[in-house]
Design an enzyme around this catalytic site. Structure first.
Site, PDB file in Angstrom:
ATOM      1  N   CYS A  86       0.830  -1.209   0.000  1.00 57.33           N
ATOM      2  CA  CYS A  86       0.000   0.000   0.000  1.00 57.33           C
ATOM      3  C   CYS A  86       0.868   1.264   0.000  1.00 57.33           C
ATOM      4  O   CYS A  86       1.498   1.571  -1.008  1.00 57.33           O
ATOM      5  CB  CYS A  86      -0.989  -0.057   1.163  1.00 57.33           C
ATOM      6  SG  CYS A  86      -2.442   0.953   0.851  1.00 57.33           S
ATOM      7  N   HIS A 189      -2.991  -5.335   1.741  1.00 57.30           N
ATOM      8  CA  HIS A 189      -2.330  -5.557   3.033  1.00 57.30           C
ATOM      9  C   HIS A 189      -2.264  -7.041   3.380  1.00 57.30           C
ATOM     10  O   HIS A 189      -3.109  -7.522   4.147  1.00 57.30           O
ATOM     11  CB  HIS A 189      -3.115  -4.837   4.134  1.00 57.30           C
ATOM     12  CG  HIS A 189      -3.038  -3.352   4.044  1.00 57.30           C
ATOM     13  ND1 HIS A 189      -2.110  -2.613   4.728  1.00 57.30           N
ATOM     14  CD2 HIS A 189      -3.767  -2.468   3.337  1.00 57.30           C
ATOM     15  CE1 HIS A 189      -2.267  -1.330   4.451  1.00 57.30           C
ATOM     16  NE2 HIS A 189      -3.270  -1.218   3.605  1.00 57.30           N
ATOM     17  N   GLU A 191      -0.508  -8.485   5.400  1.00 58.67           N
ATOM     18  CA  GLU A 191      -0.175  -8.707   6.820  1.00 58.67           C
ATOM     19  C   GLU A 191      -1.431  -8.819   7.681  1.00 58.67           C
ATOM     20  O   GLU A 191      -1.349  -9.179   8.852  1.00 58.67           O
ATOM     21  CB  GLU A 191       0.736  -7.574   7.335  1.00 58.67           C
ATOM     22  CG  GLU A 191       0.064  -6.233   7.570  1.00 58.67           C
ATOM     23  CD  GLU A 191      -0.193  -5.449   6.281  1.00 58.67           C
ATOM     24  OE1 GLU A 191       0.008  -6.002   5.178  1.00 58.67           O
ATOM     25  OE2 GLU A 191      -0.620  -4.280   6.372  1.00 58.67           O
TER      26      GLU A 191
HETATM   27  N1  GLN Z   1      -3.751   6.180   0.901  1.00 54.67           N
HETATM   28  C1  GLN Z   1      -2.503   5.958   1.563  1.00 54.67           C
HETATM   29  C2  GLN Z   1      -1.376   6.753   0.922  1.00 54.67           C
HETATM   30  O1  GLN Z   1      -1.575   7.430  -0.022  1.00 54.67           O
HETATM   31  C3  GLN Z   1      -2.130   4.497   1.583  1.00 54.67           C
HETATM   32  C4  GLN Z   1      -3.122   3.736   2.421  1.00 54.67           C
HETATM   33  C5  GLN Z   1      -2.547   2.526   3.079  1.00 54.67           C
HETATM   34  O2  GLN Z   1      -1.336   2.329   3.160  1.00 54.67           O
HETATM   35  N2  GLN Z   1      -3.407   1.733   3.627  1.00 54.67           N
HETATM   36  O3  GLN Z   1      -0.281   6.716   1.383  1.00 54.67           O
END
Ligand code: GLN
Length: 209
Positions: A86, A189, A191
């Protein structure tokens, strides 16, 4: 750099922000030793690094505050295996769309990502994905204000895509997992689901490096 002792390499988890504990637990379950990384001296002890989710703008700022941005860029350019989930994927990308102008990139992945890409339809969702290189059935993926990969360079292998955007008529496949050499990234994610297969894939990359 640390020498991987036998089959149990040392995998750092960038511990500036985000779900560090969950990643560390998965790294251990995947057969490596997890080490939280907050400073450059700790970075020099790891064989590979996980960059967790969180907020990429905040993480980018903290990387500068903790004087980790340049050391980390150098290690990645040197071939250190890295896995970004992410926000971590966003940091590893060559370019982030819909970012902040002062947001910094670590590089390592020749991709253009779009931040909060699914947010226009849904903030968070879950999906079962076929994941190249992972056996034993689909990977259950949790997306939280997730980015997608909008452009991938020739050297980038696409490992998973969301076939249809949930809640949308748009059937365009959106890339949500990629690998380039020893750099792995997922929009979601792994994890959080108790399934350590993605972390195992990464620990294997660390062992091979
Ligand atoms: N929207 C977040 C970002 O731009 C990422 C979201 C996340 O890591 N769950 O960094």
């Amino acid at each position: 750099m640390a020498i991987a002792t036998g089959a149990r390499p040392v995998v750092g988890v960038l511990a500036l922000q985000g779900d560090v504990r969950e990643h560390a637990a998965m790294v251990e379950r995947a057969g490596a030793r997890a080490l939280p990384v907050r400073r450059a001296s700790e970075l020099s002890e790891v064989d590979g690094l996980v960059l967790p989710g969180g907020e990429s703008t905040t993480m980018s700022r903290l990387l500068e505050t903790f004087e980790l941005l340049e050391p980390l860029r150098e290690r990645i350019a040197d071939g250190m295996p890295a896995f970004g989930s992410c926000a971590g994927m966003i940091l590893l990308a060559r370019q982030a769309l819909d970012g902040r102008p002062d947001q910094r990139q670590l590089g390592g992945l020749d991709v253009v990502v779009r931040r909060n890409a699914f947010g226009r339809q849904v903030d968070s969702f879950e999906a079962d994905l076929d994941f190249t290189g992972i056996e034993g059935g689909p990977v259950h993926a949790v997306f939280i204000r997730a980015p997608w990969v909008e452009k991938a360079g020739d050297g980038v292998e696409v490992l998973a895509s969301v076939p249809e955007m949930p809640g949308s008529e748009d059937a365009a496949a959106r890339i949500v997992a990629v690998r380039q050499g020893a750099v792995l990234a997922t929009s979601f994610h792994p994890e959080l689901t108790g399934d350590e297969r993605v972390h195992r894939l990464f620990v294997d990359l660390v062992r091979q490096a």
